[in-house]
Design an enzyme around this catalytic site. Structure first.
Site, mmCIF file in Angstrom:
data_model
loop_
_atom_site.group_PDB
_atom_site.id
_atom_site.type_symbol
_atom_site.label_atom_id
_atom_site.label_comp_id
_atom_site.label_asym_id
_atom_site.label_seq_id
_atom_site.Cartn_x
_atom_site.Cartn_y
_atom_site.Cartn_z
ATOM 1 C CG ASP A 16 -16.019 -41.718 -8.805
ATOM 2 O OD1 ASP A 16 -15.944 -42.962 -8.840
ATOM 3 O OD2 ASP A 16 -16.420 -41.091 -7.798
ATOM 4 C CG ASP B 272 -14.375 -42.455 -4.872
ATOM 5 O OD1 ASP B 272 -14.682 -43.528 -5.425
ATOM 6 O OD2 ASP B 272 -15.220 -41.613 -4.534
ATOM 7 C CG ASP C 121 -7.857 -47.366 -2.647
ATOM 8 O OD1 ASP C 121 -8.794 -46.551 -2.454
ATOM 9 O OD2 ASP C 121 -6.673 -47.119 -2.355
ATOM 10 N NE ARG D 211 -19.902 -43.495 4.744
ATOM 11 C CZ ARG D 211 -20.114 -43.346 3.434
ATOM 12 N NH1 ARG D 211 -19.401 -42.491 2.736
ATOM 13 N NH2 ARG D 211 -21.045 -44.057 2.822
ATOM 14 C CG ASP E 157 -19.543 -44.025 -7.119
ATOM 15 O OD1 ASP E 157 -18.390 -43.847 -6.685
ATOM 16 O OD2 ASP E 157 -20.325 -43.096 -7.357
ATOM 17 C CG ASP F 87 -16.160 -46.472 -3.637
ATOM 18 O OD1 ASP F 87 -17.170 -45.905 -3.182
ATOM 19 O OD2 ASP F 87 -15.533 -46.057 -4.631
ATOM 20 N N GLY F 88 -17.451 -46.176 -0.740
ATOM 21 C CA GLY F 88 -17.529 -45.178 0.318
ATOM 22 C C GLY F 88 -18.017 -45.768 1.625
ATOM 23 C CB THR G 232 -12.177 -47.172 -6.087
ATOM 24 O OG1 THR G 232 -12.691 -46.731 -4.832
ATOM 25 C CG2 THR G 232 -12.055 -45.976 -7.013
#
Length: 233
Positions: free
Chosen positions: A113, A109, A52, A96, A88, A91-92, A55
């Site tokens: 975005d 997210d 976060d 994971r 962007d 953060d993903g 993000t």
């Protein structure tokens, strides 16, 4: 640029989707960029960064990009747009790898975005205020938001949807690099013609407006057909 092209050429490409509306950025380019920012992702995981945080950093950078465009600093705005796109991705990846991926995080997210994207377009609208390009910026903004909305709405109805030439990475590249190159061209042309020209950024925005609108329509059509077939079955 030459080093980037050489790196892309040497990157092993994963299988590409076999369909006519595959993303403009192929799997080789995406794999190469992920390998470039891989060490940074490793370090962020080692430092214990929460996804976060990245993000919200993307949102802050996107607001900075919008302010840069508003103030006429197109070159800086381009770089900040590319940096926002990098956050962007990060953060993903961090979510994971740390096991922090969750529905709460996915919601945050997605919402952030949209605000981040809108902030950048507001700055572009202010930069082009008073001219015909303001309409192009509005269409590009709406098209970009609709690309994301059609996917979210389809997934909410139980349909996986990732079709389209222009997804978020493509939008970052078209806008970010378009602005970056435009800043360089404007600097060079100013010495020749006496005034800067941002025809490259204008071209990038026209392209983004057309491709985003087309992608959103294609997604909507595909989703409507798929849902119709499910209902008829």
């Amino acid at each position: 640029m030459a080093l980037a092209l050489r790196g892309i050429a040497r990157t092993e490409a994963p299988p590409a989707p076999d369909r006519p509306d595959a993303p403009l950025l192929g799997p080789r380019v995406r794999a190469w960029y992920k390998s470039v920012i891989g060490p940074l992702e490793d370090q962020l995981v080692a430092w214990g960064f929460h996804p976060d945080t990245l993000t919200y950093a993307q949102l802050v950078v996107s607001v900075g990009a919008g302010l840069a465009f508003w103030g006429g600093a197109v070159f800086l705005g381009g770089w900040l747009t590319i940096l926002a796109g990098t956050f962007d991705i990060l953060d993903g990846g961090v979510a994971r790898r740390t096991g922090a991926a969750s529905r709460h995080g996915a919601l945050v997210d997605s919402v952030v975005d949209r605000y981040a994207e809108f902030a950048t377009f507001v700055g572009l609208g202010a930069f082009f205020r008073g001219g015909w390009m303001l309409l192009v910026v509005a269409i590009a903004c709406f098209g970009s938001l609709m690309v994301s909305y059609t996917r979210a709405r389809a997934e909410g109805l139980g349909l996986a949807l990732d079709h389209g030439h222009v997804q978020r990475p493509e939008r970052y590249v078209i806008l970010g690099f378009g602005a970056w190159v435009s800043g360089l061209v404007a600097h060079c042309s100013c010495g020749l013609s006496g005034r800067p020209t941002h025809v490259v950024l204008e071209t990038a925005l026209v392209l983004l407006a057309l491709l985003s609108t087309w992608t959103a329509l294609r997604r909507g059509i595909h989703a409507a057909r798929a849902l119709g077939e499910q209902q008829a079955a």
